[in-house]
Write a protein that holds these residues in place. Sequence first.
Motif, PDB file in Angstrom:
ATOM      1  N   VAL A   1      71.474  60.337  52.639  1.00 42.27           N
ATOM      2  CA  VAL A   1      72.503  61.018  53.424  1.00 42.27           C
ATOM      3  C   VAL A   1      73.335  60.084  54.300  1.00 42.27           C
ATOM      4  N   THR A   2      72.684  59.120  54.990  1.00 37.25           N
ATOM      5  CA  THR A   2      73.438  58.226  55.874  1.00 37.25           C
ATOM      6  C   THR A   2      74.421  57.388  55.081  1.00 37.25           C
ATOM      7  N   VAL A   3      73.932  56.818  53.972  1.00 40.55           N
ATOM      8  CA  VAL A   3      74.789  55.981  53.131  1.00 40.55           C
ATOM      9  C   VAL A   3      75.933  56.816  52.574  1.00 40.55           C
ATOM     10  N   GLN A   4      75.608  58.051  52.190  1.00 36.87           N
ATOM     11  CA  GLN A   4      76.586  58.988  51.666  1.00 36.87           C
ATOM     12  C   GLN A   4      77.756  59.152  52.636  1.00 36.87           C
ATOM     13  N   ALA A   5      77.442  59.356  53.923  1.00 31.97           N
ATOM     14  CA  ALA A   5      78.482  59.540  54.931  1.00 31.97           C
ATOM     15  C   ALA A   5      79.327  58.276  55.070  1.00 31.97           C
ATOM     16  N   GLN A   6      78.669  57.105  55.035  1.00 30.29           N
ATOM     17  CA  GLN A   6      79.412  55.841  55.156  1.00 30.29           C
ATOM     18  C   GLN A   6      80.389  55.669  53.998  1.00 30.29           C
ATOM     19  N   ILE A   7      79.916  55.959  52.792  1.00 28.62           N
ATOM     20  CA  ILE A   7      80.768  55.770  51.614  1.00 28.62           C
ATOM     21  C   ILE A   7      81.960  56.726  51.670  1.00 28.62           C
ATOM     22  N   LEU A   8      81.715  57.989  52.085  1.00 30.49           N
ATOM     23  CA  LEU A   8      82.811  58.951  52.161  1.00 30.49           C
ATOM     24  C   LEU A   8      83.837  58.538  53.209  1.00 30.49           C
ATOM     25  N   ALA A   9      83.359  57.997  54.341  1.00 31.78           N
ATOM     26  CA  ALA A   9      84.272  57.540  55.385  1.00 31.78           C
ATOM     27  C   ALA A   9      85.104  56.375  54.854  1.00 31.78           C
TER      28      ALA A   9
ATOM     29  N   LEU B   1      90.138  53.963  52.768  1.00 29.71           N
ATOM     30  CA  LEU B   1      90.850  53.219  51.728  1.00 29.71           C
ATOM     31  C   LEU B   1      91.984  54.055  51.151  1.00 29.71           C
ATOM     32  N   GLN B   2      91.755  55.363  51.072  1.00 33.65           N
ATOM     33  CA  GLN B   2      92.800  56.232  50.555  1.00 33.65           C
ATOM     34  C   GLN B   2      94.029  56.177  51.456  1.00 33.65           C
ATOM     35  N   GLN B   3      93.785  56.182  52.787  1.00 27.71           N
ATOM     36  CA  GLN B   3      94.863  56.051  53.763  1.00 27.71           C
ATOM     37  C   GLN B   3      95.613  54.744  53.566  1.00 27.71           C
TER      38      GLN B   3
ATOM     39  N   MET C   1      85.704  47.721  42.389  1.00 24.22           N
ATOM     40  CA  MET C   1      86.140  47.544  41.012  1.00 24.22           C
ATOM     41  C   MET C   1      87.243  48.542  40.658  1.00 24.22           C
ATOM     42  N   ALA C   2      87.076  49.787  41.160  1.00 28.94           N
ATOM     43  CA  ALA C   2      88.041  50.834  40.833  1.00 28.94           C
ATOM     44  C   ALA C   2      89.357  50.634  41.589  1.00 28.94           C
ATOM     45  N   LEU C   3      89.300  49.936  42.746  1.00 32.87           N
ATOM     46  CA  LEU C   3      90.481  49.883  43.609  1.00 32.87           C
ATOM     47  C   LEU C   3      91.182  48.537  43.618  1.00 32.87           C
TER      48      LEU C   3
END
Lengths: 311, 349
Positions: free
Chosen positions: B197-205, B210-212, B177-179
């Motif tokens: 924690v696992t989901v956290q790492a996936q979202i950050l990756a 997406l930023q790239q 929605m934000a992007l």
Amino acid sequence: MTTATFILIHLAPGDPIGGGLDDPRVSEAVRAHWRAVYGLDQPLAVQFIRYLAGVARGQFGYSFAYNESVSTILARALPRTMLLAGSALVLSFVAGIAMALIQVARHGTATDRVIGVASLAVYSLPEFWLGQVALLTFAYVLPIFPAGGMVDPVMHPYLGPLAALWDRIDHLILPALTLSALTAAGIARYQRAALLDVAADDYLRTARAKGVPERSVLMRHALRNAALPVITLFGLALPGFLGGTVFIEKVFSWPGIGSLAVDAVTARDYPVVIACAVLGSMLVAGGSFLADVLYAVADPRLRRAPGPSRP
Amino acid sequence: MTAPQPVPAPNPLLSIRDLRTVFPTGAGVARAVDGLTLGVEPGETLGIVGESGSGKSVTALSILRLIRPPGRIEAGSSITFGGTDLATCDAESLRAIRGRRIGMVFQEPMTALNPVFTVGSQIAEVVRVHERTTRQAAWGRAVAMLEAVRIPASAERAHQYPHELSGGTRQRVMLAMALVMHPALLIADEPTTALDVTVQAQILALLAELQQSLGMAVLLITHDLAIIAAVASRVVVMYGGQAVEEAPVTELFAAAHHPYTEGLLRAVPRPRLPNSPAARLAEIPGSVPPATAWPAGCRFHDRCAFAWDRCRHEMPPLYAISATHASRCHLAAEPARRTAPAPTAGTPS
Ligand SMILES: Nc1ncnc2c1ncn2[C@@H]1O[C@H](COP(=O)(O)OP(=O)(O)O)[C@@H](O)[C@H]1O
Ligand SMILES: [Mg+2]
């Protein structure tokens, strides 16, 4: 419901034969004859069983006062009540929700307070009083609207189709407005509270962050979420609303179920009274069923079988 | 950890100057953000870190003017984005930037999505409020965006309601929605705090990827220095509604200057070992005071092991430690005082 009405009305003194044939010249023998014809000489239990058997077949019996089958009378009166009550109900929701939206969009301003005080004042009035004042004001003092009835008793048969339609609408406006005023005021108060209740919810902040215009934030995102309490109100308010319809019909000489019921009580026309009560309770049951359906439409979380409990 | 960052360009994408956001409360005026200045360069990831209550979320909300009355941004604050001052511009200019040029992801994926609309329609709505386009075209963009955030069977998922999705998937929906309008800046306020924690790492990756591909700048807010180490290039440490230290990430981890930053670094498992089983090594003594009653002088002085008289009376300015490193601590002026009591033995006064 049926049982309670049946017992109540038979506990009251007097019977239809006494009411209609109370001329002292009518002999007791004649009365006994008519009581036998209508089965009124039977023990109450027998009368009740017979009556229930009829209702189960969709027959509400025969009216003493009208000399017609109750089903015929109801079929004539019901559409008139539906017209009045239906338009008043739609009007109450549209007006009530609109008032609440204006109040919330101008929350804390003079507009909000004026509407709030006005709706509280209207909300606390009794229907029949409001009806009589409206009738006096807008039909006699300021003769803008006709003083009652569904159509002009003299001119209506001679009017062209458009003029006839206007004649009907003209007769509908004042009773429908009066009947909806109270409910609209109640809905406005409920809807305002419900909207203010969701005003701080996170998804509204998300909508604003997306660039959704403030209007849609209120009318789309907030209103859909604030619909549930008002749907509940619809289910709860329906009996009171139908009660109000009875008064308004009587005050405005509207020949629907309400007038029928009042006249039937006065005339001790048992079959009609009971039929009106049964019809009323069916409408109330239908209303709460409709509220349940609307609930599921409004909130997708309630659509699946083991959903969370309702607020 | 990333390489040292270049000196900030003179033309930042977002420039916050002397931001003050206040809330009148029963206990007095809460000065939640009190004189914050920072800039975000195009394409960079700026991290904001600080304990709960230090003013991070209020900063994020202030940028898009999402502070609900009676809270308000005080006159004199400026938030410049692409030539527009978001703190003072008219509502329509602001609306055109929200969701289109600046996207925002919130901490709570459970409550941030509207429960009565499908996720597809909530994403398509962003397209429809910013572009003249058909319903079908907007829906198509929503489905494509769900696919871009790696939601399998996105065409079917678009028809689902938020309550039918897991926390991680909801946060992916928030990202979509934000992007969906390809904004120049994404503000992410604790985007993974509510996730495991696992989901956290996936979202950050996913966020980094997406930023790239979109070439956007990210303002990442977190209380977790391990996340800063993993994704940010520059970092602003917030305390008491102010920036107390600002530095490139490498410099901050190698040579933190402010005692508060040192405390934060000691309070988390070593950032180089994000999966280290060691729990909190040390807590900063005391807690963040309420925003209605910031201490006089340095706002951290009553939790600081080095505090002396000057700290109790004089608010430190942001001292320049180097061209890219600043610290709001009088130790920059009187470095000899750092030899005083051992920080680990520090107790609140
Ligand atoms: N709506 C509000 N009304 C009053 N005080 C608020 C409000 N929002 C935030 N605050 C106060 O502002 C301070 C900073 O809050 P916040 O920005 O949420 O901190 P963080 O995100 O860093 O945990 C806190 O002391 C908080 O109590
Ligand atoms: Mg926060």
